[in-house]
Design a protein around this motif. Structure first.
Motif, PDB file in Angstrom:
ATOM      1  N   CYS A  54      -4.983   8.392  -0.746  1.00 19.39           N
ATOM      2  CA  CYS A  54      -4.880   7.344  -1.774  1.00 19.39           C
ATOM      3  C   CYS A  54      -6.203   7.173  -2.520  1.00 19.39           C
ATOM      4  O   CYS A  54      -6.218   6.939  -3.734  1.00 19.39           O
ATOM      5  N   LYS A  55      -7.315   7.314  -1.799  1.00 14.87           N
ATOM      6  CA  LYS A  55      -8.621   7.149  -2.429  1.00 14.87           C
ATOM      7  C   LYS A  55      -8.935   8.311  -3.377  1.00 14.87           C
ATOM      8  O   LYS A  55      -9.408   8.100  -4.498  1.00 14.87           O
ATOM      9  N   GLN A  56      -8.655   9.543  -2.933  1.00 12.51           N
ATOM     10  CA  GLN A  56      -8.968  10.710  -3.753  1.00 12.51           C
ATOM     11  C   GLN A  56      -8.078  10.801  -4.993  1.00 12.51           C
ATOM     12  O   GLN A  56      -8.529  11.204  -6.064  1.00 12.51           O
ATOM     13  N   LEU A  57      -6.805  10.423  -4.847  1.00 14.90           N
ATOM     14  CA  LEU A  57      -5.857  10.539  -5.961  1.00 14.90           C
ATOM     15  C   LEU A  57      -5.732   9.258  -6.771  1.00 14.90           C
ATOM     16  O   LEU A  57      -4.947   9.214  -7.729  1.00 14.90           O
ATOM     17  N   ASN A  58      -6.475   8.214  -6.364  1.00 20.14           N
ATOM     18  CA  ASN A  58      -6.446   6.932  -7.089  1.00 20.14           C
ATOM     19  C   ASN A  58      -5.030   6.356  -7.123  1.00 20.14           C
ATOM     20  O   ASN A  58      -4.489   6.011  -8.184  1.00 20.14           O
ATOM     21  N   ILE A  59      -4.427   6.243  -5.939  1.00 16.12           N
ATOM     22  CA  ILE A  59      -3.071   5.705  -5.802  1.00 16.12           C
ATOM     23  C   ILE A  59      -3.161   4.339  -5.147  1.00 16.12           C
ATOM     24  O   ILE A  59      -3.839   4.172  -4.124  1.00 16.12           O
ATOM     25  N   GLN A  60      -2.487   3.368  -5.714  1.00 18.32           N
ATOM     26  CA  GLN A  60      -2.382   2.035  -5.119  1.00 18.32           C
ATOM     27  C   GLN A  60      -1.028   1.917  -4.427  1.00 18.32           C
ATOM     28  O   GLN A  60       0.003   1.796  -5.086  1.00 18.32           O
ATOM     29  N   TYR A  61      -1.051   2.011  -3.105  1.00 15.45           N
ATOM     30  CA  TYR A  61       0.193   1.980  -2.333  1.00 15.45           C
ATOM     31  C   TYR A  61       0.532   0.546  -1.964  1.00 15.45           C
ATOM     32  O   TYR A  61      -0.303  -0.178  -1.408  1.00 15.45           O
ATOM     33  N   THR A  62       1.759   0.139  -2.262  1.00 17.62           N
ATOM     34  CA  THR A  62       2.255  -1.191  -1.900  1.00 17.62           C
ATOM     35  C   THR A  62       3.366  -1.009  -0.885  1.00 17.62           C
ATOM     36  O   THR A  62       4.404  -0.404  -1.210  1.00 17.62           O
ATOM     37  N   PRO A  63       3.214  -1.493   0.345  1.00 15.83           N
ATOM     38  CA  PRO A  63       4.288  -1.315   1.339  1.00 15.83           C
ATOM     39  C   PRO A  63       5.540  -2.073   0.935  1.00 15.83           C
ATOM     40  O   PRO A  63       5.465  -3.114   0.270  1.00 15.83           O
ATOM     41  N   PRO A  64       6.710  -1.543   1.282  1.00 14.81           N
ATOM     42  CA  PRO A  64       7.955  -2.213   0.906  1.00 14.81           C
ATOM     43  C   PRO A  64       8.098  -3.555   1.619  1.00 14.81           C
ATOM     44  O   PRO A  64       7.612  -3.723   2.757  1.00 14.81           O
ATOM     45  N   PRO A  65       8.741  -4.537   1.014  1.00 13.00           N
ATOM     46  CA  PRO A  65       8.897  -5.846   1.657  1.00 13.00           C
ATOM     47  C   PRO A  65       9.863  -5.777   2.832  1.00 13.00           C
ATOM     48  O   PRO A  65      10.749  -4.917   2.890  1.00 13.00           O
ATOM     49  N   ASP A  66       9.661  -6.672   3.784  1.00  8.49           N
ATOM     50  CA  ASP A  66      10.566  -6.755   4.926  1.00  8.49           C
ATOM     51  C   ASP A  66      11.962  -7.161   4.459  1.00  8.49           C
ATOM     52  O   ASP A  66      12.123  -8.002   3.577  1.00  8.49           O
ATOM     53  N   TYR A  67      12.957  -6.537   5.090  1.00  6.65           N
ATOM     54  CA  TYR A  67      14.338  -6.836   4.709  1.00  6.65           C
ATOM     55  C   TYR A  67      14.719  -8.236   5.183  1.00  6.65           C
ATOM     56  O   TYR A  67      14.556  -8.582   6.350  1.00  6.65           O
ATOM     57  N   CYS A  68      15.181  -9.046   4.280  1.00  7.00           N
ATOM     58  CA  CYS A  68      15.611 -10.393   4.638  1.00  7.00           C
ATOM     59  C   CYS A  68      16.956 -10.664   3.978  1.00  7.00           C
ATOM     60  O   CYS A  68      17.187 -10.280   2.827  1.00  7.00           O
TER      61      CYS A  68
END
Length: 207
Positions: free
Chosen positions: A148-162
């Protein structure tokens, strides 16, 4: 006999011309590529240093197409994250290739926002990259963080299923559990018979 239009009508026609909107210059992820860099197929040719400057210019990125520039950019991204010189299929390399394709699609859609076919392809690649990143984050977090740091990617984890619990959902769940238990009771003699047969076969093999 054709009469020439009056100066007033000429001015009115010039005033009523359709206004052409200037296309915005969107930033590209290919802007950092130097125009003097040679194309991918000619970079490692030994005779390239002895050719004329005009030939070098023709073989450089200054005269290259968008497709050839994307190849160079993809190779640069892959070199940042690959584990070894022969690594062509690891998760990091796949993520780098997908990242180059996604950024190319994004630039194309900024200029052509109604292109639904390429938008669908971009969303498919985004979904594939998200799955690869999620697996890498779960298995090798250090490699995930470096990628993520080398490719400049901002990863957002998926929200918990509710899910909103309603009376109808509770009744449906209770009915499904009751049906499941009744089916298990009906299949219990058959399962017991199968277990007895398996044990008898195991005893026969052991003897």
């Amino acid at each position: 006999f054709h009469q020439a239009p009056s100066p007033f009508i000429q001015r009115a026609r010039c005033y009523a011309r359709p206004v052409r909107k200037r296309k915005k210059d969107f930033p590209s992820h290919l802007d950092d590529l130097p125009p003097t860099m040679l194309k991918k197929d000619y970079a490692n040719v030994p005779i390239i240093n002895s050719v004329d400057d005009v030939v070098k210019r023709l073989l450089s990125l200054e005269m290259a197409s968008q497709k050839e520039k994307v190849k160079i950019k993809t190779q640069q991204l892959v070199e940042k994250v690959r584990r070894s010189p022969n690594d062509n299929g690891s998760f990091e390399v796949q993520i780098a290739i997908l990242t180059a394709k996604i950024r190319t699609y994004e630039e194309h859609l900024q200029k052509h926002p109604k292109d639904k076919n390429n938008r669908r392809r971009m969303l498919m690649d985004v979904d594939r990259r998200r799955k690869l990143l999620a697996y890498l984050r779960r298995v090798r977090y250090d490699i995930f963080e470096n990628t993520c740091k080398q490719l400049n990617i901002q990863y957002t984890p998926p929200p918990d299923y509710c899910r909103r619990i309603t009376k109808r959902w509770l009744v449906k769940k209770a009915l499904c559990l009751k049906v499941f238990q009744e089916v298990r009771k009906l299949k219990a003699p058959e399962r017991l018979k199968q277990r007895q047969e398996w044990r008898a076969r195991a005893r026969a093999r052991a003897e």
